[in-house]
Design a protein around this motif. Structure first.
Motif, PDB file in Angstrom:
ATOM      1  N   MET A   1     -15.350  27.133  88.477  1.00  0.00           N
ATOM      2  CA  MET A   1     -15.860  26.662  87.196  1.00  0.00           C
ATOM      3  C   MET A   1     -16.451  25.242  87.020  1.00  0.00           C
ATOM      4  SD  MET A   1     -12.633  28.003  85.159  1.00  0.00           S
ATOM      5  CE  MET A   1     -13.577  27.700  83.559  1.00  0.00           C
ATOM      6  N   ARG A   2     -17.706  25.141  86.305  1.00  0.00           N
ATOM      7  CA  ARG A   2     -18.106  24.036  86.010  1.00  0.00           C
ATOM      8  C   ARG A   2     -17.200  23.080  85.192  1.00  0.00           C
ATOM      9  NH1 ARG A   2     -23.816  23.754  84.205  1.00  0.00           N
ATOM     10  NH2 ARG A   2     -23.451  25.800  82.992  1.00  0.00           N
ATOM     11  N   PRO A   3     -17.441  21.866  85.145  1.00  0.00           N
ATOM     12  CA  PRO A   3     -16.596  21.081  84.193  1.00  0.00           C
ATOM     13  C   PRO A   3     -17.122  21.463  82.747  1.00  0.00           C
ATOM     14  CG  PRO A   3     -17.248  19.724  85.943  1.00  0.00           C
ATOM     15  CD  PRO A   3     -17.848  20.897  86.287  1.00  0.00           C
ATOM     16  N   LEU A   4     -16.160  21.676  81.834  1.00  0.00           N
ATOM     17  CA  LEU A   4     -16.303  22.036  80.534  1.00  0.00           C
ATOM     18  C   LEU A   4     -17.329  21.191  79.924  1.00  0.00           C
ATOM     19  CD1 LEU A   4     -12.836  23.366  79.750  1.00  0.00           C
ATOM     20  CD2 LEU A   4     -14.676  24.660  79.855  1.00  0.00           C
ATOM     21  N   ARG A   5     -17.135  19.831  79.984  1.00  0.00           N
ATOM     22  CA  ARG A   5     -17.956  18.727  79.378  1.00  0.00           C
ATOM     23  C   ARG A   5     -19.611  19.083  79.441  1.00  0.00           C
ATOM     24  NH1 ARG A   5     -20.347  16.652  76.264  1.00  0.00           N
ATOM     25  NH2 ARG A   5     -20.424  14.345  75.784  1.00  0.00           N
ATOM     26  N   SER A 270      -5.146  21.853  94.108  1.00  0.00           N
ATOM     27  CA  SER A 270      -4.367  22.908  93.789  1.00  0.00           C
ATOM     28  C   SER A 270      -5.196  23.874  93.121  1.00  0.00           C
ATOM     29  CB  SER A 270      -3.129  22.679  93.271  1.00  0.00           C
ATOM     30  OG  SER A 270      -3.542  22.109  91.643  1.00  0.00           O
ATOM     31  N   ALA A 271      -4.727  25.452  93.325  1.00  0.00           N
ATOM     32  CA  ALA A 271      -5.477  26.360  92.348  1.00  0.00           C
ATOM     33  C   ALA A 271      -4.424  27.230  92.084  1.00  0.00           C
ATOM     34  CB  ALA A 271      -6.586  27.076  93.404  1.00  0.00           C
ATOM     35  N   LEU A 272      -4.704  28.314  91.229  1.00  0.00           N
ATOM     36  CA  LEU A 272      -3.937  29.322  90.903  1.00  0.00           C
ATOM     37  C   LEU A 272      -4.082  30.580  91.636  1.00  0.00           C
ATOM     38  CD1 LEU A 272      -2.287  30.538  88.418  1.00  0.00           C
ATOM     39  CD2 LEU A 272      -4.409  31.509  87.432  1.00  0.00           C
ATOM     40  N   TYR A 273      -2.878  31.004  92.245  1.00  0.00           N
ATOM     41  CA  TYR A 273      -2.700  31.949  93.081  1.00  0.00           C
ATOM     42  C   TYR A 273      -1.784  33.087  92.506  1.00  0.00           C
ATOM     43  CZ  TYR A 273      -4.647  29.252  96.937  1.00  0.00           C
ATOM     44  OH  TYR A 273      -5.379  28.545  97.616  1.00  0.00           O
ATOM     45  N   LEU A 282       1.677  33.570  99.535  1.00  0.00           N
ATOM     46  CA  LEU A 282       0.542  33.371  98.497  1.00  0.00           C
ATOM     47  C   LEU A 282      -0.559  34.498  98.998  1.00  0.00           C
ATOM     48  CD1 LEU A 282       0.086  29.725  98.389  1.00  0.00           C
ATOM     49  CD2 LEU A 282       1.305  30.807  96.634  1.00  0.00           C
ATOM     50  N   ALA A 283      -1.398  34.872  97.930  1.00  0.00           N
ATOM     51  CA  ALA A 283      -2.686  35.535  98.226  1.00  0.00           C
ATOM     52  C   ALA A 283      -3.477  34.869  98.933  1.00  0.00           C
ATOM     53  CB  ALA A 283      -3.236  36.138  96.780  1.00  0.00           C
ATOM     54  N   ASP A 284      -4.175  35.566  99.706  1.00  0.00           N
ATOM     55  CA  ASP A 284      -5.186  34.904 100.683  1.00  0.00           C
ATOM     56  C   ASP A 284      -6.150  34.005 100.038  1.00  0.00           C
ATOM     57  OD1 ASP A 284      -4.028  35.915 102.805  1.00  0.00           O
ATOM     58  OD2 ASP A 284      -5.518  37.602 102.872  1.00  0.00           O
ATOM     59  N   LYS A 285      -6.524  34.330  98.866  1.00  0.00           N
ATOM     60  CA  LYS A 285      -7.583  33.334  97.964  1.00  0.00           C
ATOM     61  C   LYS A 285      -7.182  33.157  96.630  1.00  0.00           C
ATOM     62  CE  LYS A 285     -11.666  35.729 100.496  1.00  0.00           C
ATOM     63  NZ  LYS A 285     -12.841  36.466 100.153  1.00  0.00           N
ATOM     64  N   PRO A 286      -7.561  31.931  96.171  1.00  0.00           N
ATOM     65  CA  PRO A 286      -7.059  31.634  94.729  1.00  0.00           C
ATOM     66  C   PRO A 286      -7.731  32.834  93.783  1.00  0.00           C
ATOM     67  CG  PRO A 286      -8.693  30.130  95.522  1.00  0.00           C
ATOM     68  CD  PRO A 286      -8.282  30.905  96.883  1.00  0.00           C
ATOM     69  N   MET A 287      -7.055  32.730  92.581  1.00  0.00           N
ATOM     70  CA  MET A 287      -7.496  33.470  91.617  1.00  0.00           C
ATOM     71  C   MET A 287      -8.258  32.579  90.785  1.00  0.00           C
ATOM     72  SD  MET A 287      -5.286  35.222  88.788  1.00  0.00           S
ATOM     73  CE  MET A 287      -5.835  36.452  87.313  1.00  0.00           C
ATOM     74  N   VAL A 288      -7.963  31.464  90.421  1.00  0.00           N
ATOM     75  CA  VAL A 288      -8.736  30.299  89.508  1.00  0.00           C
ATOM     76  C   VAL A 288      -8.580  29.018  90.312  1.00  0.00           C
ATOM     77  CG1 VAL A 288      -9.198  29.271  87.463  1.00  0.00           C
ATOM     78  CG2 VAL A 288      -8.367  31.745  87.476  1.00  0.00           C
ATOM     79  N   GLU A 289      -9.993  28.540  90.646  1.00  0.00           N
ATOM     80  CA  GLU A 289      -9.926  27.091  90.894  1.00  0.00           C
ATOM     81  C   GLU A 289     -10.948  26.139  90.184  1.00  0.00           C
ATOM     82  OE1 GLU A 289     -11.031  26.605  95.141  1.00  0.00           O
ATOM     83  OE2 GLU A 289     -11.960  28.535  95.112  1.00  0.00           O
ATOM     84  N   LEU A 290     -10.790  24.783  90.095  1.00  0.00           N
ATOM     85  CA  LEU A 290     -11.483  24.168  89.284  1.00  0.00           C
ATOM     86  C   LEU A 290     -12.459  23.337  90.136  1.00  0.00           C
ATOM     87  CD1 LEU A 290      -8.983  23.368  86.375  1.00  0.00           C
ATOM     88  CD2 LEU A 290     -10.551  25.274  86.595  1.00  0.00           C
ATOM     89  N   GLU A 291     -13.550  22.909  89.598  1.00  0.00           N
ATOM     90  CA  GLU A 291     -14.567  21.969  90.568  1.00  0.00           C
ATOM     91  C   GLU A 291     -13.989  20.684  90.094  1.00  0.00           C
ATOM     92  OE1 GLU A 291     -19.180  20.695  90.589  1.00  0.00           O
ATOM     93  OE2 GLU A 291     -18.644  22.872  89.960  1.00  0.00           O
ATOM     94  N   GLY A 292     -13.592  20.102  91.146  1.00  0.00           N
ATOM     95  CA  GLY A 292     -13.286  18.423  90.876  1.00  0.00           C
ATOM     96  C   GLY A 292     -11.934  18.223  90.348  1.00  0.00           C
ATOM     97  N   PHE A 293     -11.185  19.157  90.007  1.00  0.00           N
ATOM     98  CA  PHE A 293      -9.704  18.898  89.456  1.00  0.00           C
ATOM     99  C   PHE A 293      -8.727  19.867  90.206  1.00  0.00           C
ATOM    100  CE2 PHE A 293     -12.916  17.963  86.320  1.00  0.00           C
ATOM    101  CZ  PHE A 293     -12.504  16.895  85.739  1.00  0.00           C
ATOM    102  N   HIS A 312      -7.662  23.349  82.486  1.00  0.00           N
ATOM    103  CA  HIS A 312      -7.817  21.855  82.026  1.00  0.00           C
ATOM    104  C   HIS A 312      -8.407  21.054  83.187  1.00  0.00           C
ATOM    105  CE1 HIS A 312      -5.952  18.163  80.267  1.00  0.00           C
ATOM    106  NE2 HIS A 312      -7.449  17.835  80.075  1.00  0.00           N
ATOM    107  N   GLY A 313      -9.812  21.285  83.061  1.00  0.00           N
ATOM    108  CA  GLY A 313     -10.973  20.506  83.972  1.00  0.00           C
ATOM    109  C   GLY A 313     -10.983  19.014  83.460  1.00  0.00           C
TER     110      GLY A 313
END
Length: 659
Positions: A1-5, A270-273, A282-293, A312-313
């Protein structure tokens, strides 16, 4: 995900962009207690509960029937305010209180626990407010003790029962355990939930039942799972509670029973798994990860479906999985351009209403309800209604490079009116320090200073969390050293960019930020013309032992295991702690300084301020001292917030004058 700003830039051309204000908004508009304190939909979405106070009355709990927008107060007290609440079911609410008229020294009662129907009937007190030290006419024999607290999880919301915490509290408010009770809000009957070890936190499953418990034994945190197949607890993971290392943080159970966790999984951020409860991995791949955060957020569940994830990015936003919610988001964003708009549907909707929280860097958070059928948007409340976005400055996430090459994020807030060069600047250092400092939102402290003509720089120096494990660990044992260098490097970056006038810069902050203020004046006297320290640490040894006269709420485990690793060992690092002690170097502070402390502070007891003031005033005639005898670690009372920031405004105007 790109930063929301980045996604919001095109929509932020508010009419205020080049607004030249004749007069800055008054101090009270930033620092008064709000009359509106949030709202929440009932599980079926037919009703809205809101915290409101008006006309000099205490904050009460009101319920709005969304079918006709009729509203009535269902609970309100004469001697205290309603602080927290949650829906028990569609017809009943659970709530506790907080007295907003007193600061820490004068707190005499616990929060209590109460329940009431949405029509204001069948009110029942479930837990006492009076502690063993306070006597009252009501013996409360059929009530739970004062240290009974609401969970931050709503639970099933389909019966008269809720789960509450029976907190074990010692000394100056130190939480040592958190047992769980199942409580019937009609009858007050309770049942204790069994568990292994010393419980510190709980997670309810998709049915609202206790399924995970976190325990602490010395420095080892363990996560235990109540296996539904055996009805026995088994340990999923154990790790160091203070330094981490391979652990994960349980987030929530999905509608199908899947456990979602946040973890670094050997990576920097960290990411959501998803977590496999059968095989314990854990699952092999994250479900949601944020760019830079690092990942921070929660699941959005409605009608037994996982619709998306609140993230929350640089700002808060939502990653929607559901196509209809993506379309709804687009509709709401069109109606509310220039703001981040957070949509929350009811858990079991029977109506087309959703809750919308809307904000930007210039717009304080507004709460609205939106009808997805009629497209009707109705505002419920605003946390700072006197604030006009046109009068606010812009806030951006910037980055600069520290002297050793580390990337440092920072928040830069500029004054309204368009001027962005050669400005007087306040370097505002966040507390913690092992926490995230800021976000892209309306920030009262920064905007207050910006409306007075100052640029405000808030560095996310090494040790700040939310920007990866390497950034966090780079701050260990760096109080007054590389953490301090990061703040100075950000100041010099702002000067090199042309933003800050090198001759008109002040450093300021609270708690750790107060410590960094003093160390900034000591380490970099060429950079800072003045300093403002409130409730600041003045000596690390005093954090370990503030003396028998002063209570501290720092847990013994943190002092024994956390502080030696993250801040410094009193024995092994004694020379370093002495070299980075503002108290021991007070004679080097010659710049004008404003000190403010709370007489009832148990996080940084006032001895920190008193000892430093006595030491610094001997050689520095330009030191101002403020003591709020009733306050704790920060200013709870509006009168003190307004007084403090008025003094800050005069102090800054005198020393680096924006006008």
């Amino acid at each position: 995900m790109r930063p929301l700003r980045q996604l919001m830039l095109a929509a932020l051309a508010l009419a205020a962009a080049c607004h030249a204000q004749a007069e800055a908004p008054p101090v009270a508009s930033f620092f008064n207690n709000p009359a509106f304190n949030g709202a929440m939909l009932s599980p079926n979405g037919r009703y809205l509960a809101a915290f409101v106070g008006a006309g000099g009355q205490r904050d009460g709990l009101a319920v709005v029937d969304l079918s006709d927008m009729s509203a009535h107060m269902v609970a309100q007290f004469r001697d205290t305010d309603i602080g927290r609440a949650q829906w028990v079911n569609n017809e009943r609410l659970l709530f506790s209180t907080v007295d907003k008229s007193v600061a820490r020294r004068d707190v005499r009662f616990g929060p209590g626990l109460f329940a009431v129907d949405r029509d204001g009937k069948r009110f029942r007190q479930l837990a006492r407010r009076n502690t063993p030290f306070i006597q009252s006419g009501d013996s409360g024999r059929d009530m739970l003790p004062w240290h009974t607290f609401m969970l931050d999880q709503a639970g099933a919301q389909d019966s008269e029962e809720v789960y509450v915490s029976d907190a074990g509290i010692e000394g100056a408010g130190i939480l040592v355990s958190s047992d769980l009770l199942r409580l019937n809000t009609r009858t007050s009957i309770t049942h204790t939930v069994g568990h292994p070890g010393v419980a510190r936190g709980w997670l309810l499953d998709q049915h609202g039942r206790p399924r995970l418990v976190e325990t602490l034994d010395k420095n080892i945190e363990s996560i235990h799972y109540l296996d539904p197949a055996t009805e026995q607890w088994r340990t999923l993971a154990s790790f160091d509670a203070y330094t981490g290392g391979g652990g994960f943080e349980p987030l929530a159970f999905g509608p199908d029973g899947t456990l979602y966790v946040t973890s670094r999984a050997g990576r920097d951020r960290s990411a959501l798994y998803r977590y496999d409860l059968v095989h314990g991995k854990l699952a092999d791949k994250p479900m949601v990860e944020l760019e830079g955060f690092d990942f921070s957020g929660h699941l959005v569940i409605s009608n037994n479906r996982l619709l998306g994830v609140r993230v929350h990015g640089d700002a808060e936003g939502t990653a929607w999985f559901d196509a209809d919610m993506k379309a709804l988001q687009a509709t709401v964003d069109t109606l509310l351009p220039g703001t981040i708009n957070l949509i929350t549907p009811p858990s079991r909707p029977e109506t087309p209403w959703v809750l919308v929280l809307s904000y930007s860097d210039k717009q304080p958070q507004r709460t609205m309800v939106f009808n997805t059928e009629t497209k009707r948007m109705s505002e419920v409340g605003n946390v700072a209604p006197q604030i006009k976005p046109a009068d606010m400055g812009s806030r951006e996430l910037v980055h600069y490079t520290a002297r050793d090459g580390l990337d440092i994020p920072a928040w830069l807030t500029l004054p309204p009116g368009g001027k962005d060069k050669n400005l007087p600047m306040v370097v505002l250092v966040h507390g913690g320090p092992f926490m995230r400092g800021g976000s892209w939102n309306w920030n009262a402290d920064a905007q207050f200073l910006a409306t007075r003509g100052y640029a405000v720089l808030e560095p996310e120096f090494r040790g700040s969390v939310g920007f990866g494990d390497a950034h966090f660990r780079a701050g260990w044992k760096q109080w007054g050293l590389k953490m301090q260098d990061d703040v100075a490097d950000g100041t010099r970056w702002a000067i090199a960019q042309g933003t800050a006038d090198a001759k008109r810069i002040c450093i300021a902050g609270a708690s750790y930020g107060g410590y960094a203020t003093l160390m900034g004046l000591i380490n970099d006297p060429d950079l800072y013309r003045c300093g403002v320290d409130w409730v600041g640490v003045t000596d690390i040894d005093l954090l370990y032992d503030s003396g028998w006269r002063y209570a501290s709420d720092l847990p013994q485990g943190w002092k024994q295991y956390g502080m030696p690793a993250l801040i410094g060992d009193r024995v092994k690092d004694a020379a370093q702690l002495q070299a980075t002690s503002p108290l021991r170097q007070a004679a080097r502070v010659t710049q004008p300084l404003l000190l403010a402390y709370g007489g009832a502070d148990v996080r940084v007891p006032i001895t920190h301020g008193l000892k430093f003031y006595d030491a610094v005033k001997a050689g520095n005639p330009n030191v101002e001292w403020i003591e709020y005898p009733e306050e704790g670690h920060g200013w709870a009372l509006p009168k003190n917030r307004i007084d403090f920031w008025t003094r800050v405004e005069h102090f800054l105007d005198k020393n680096i004058g924006a006008h």
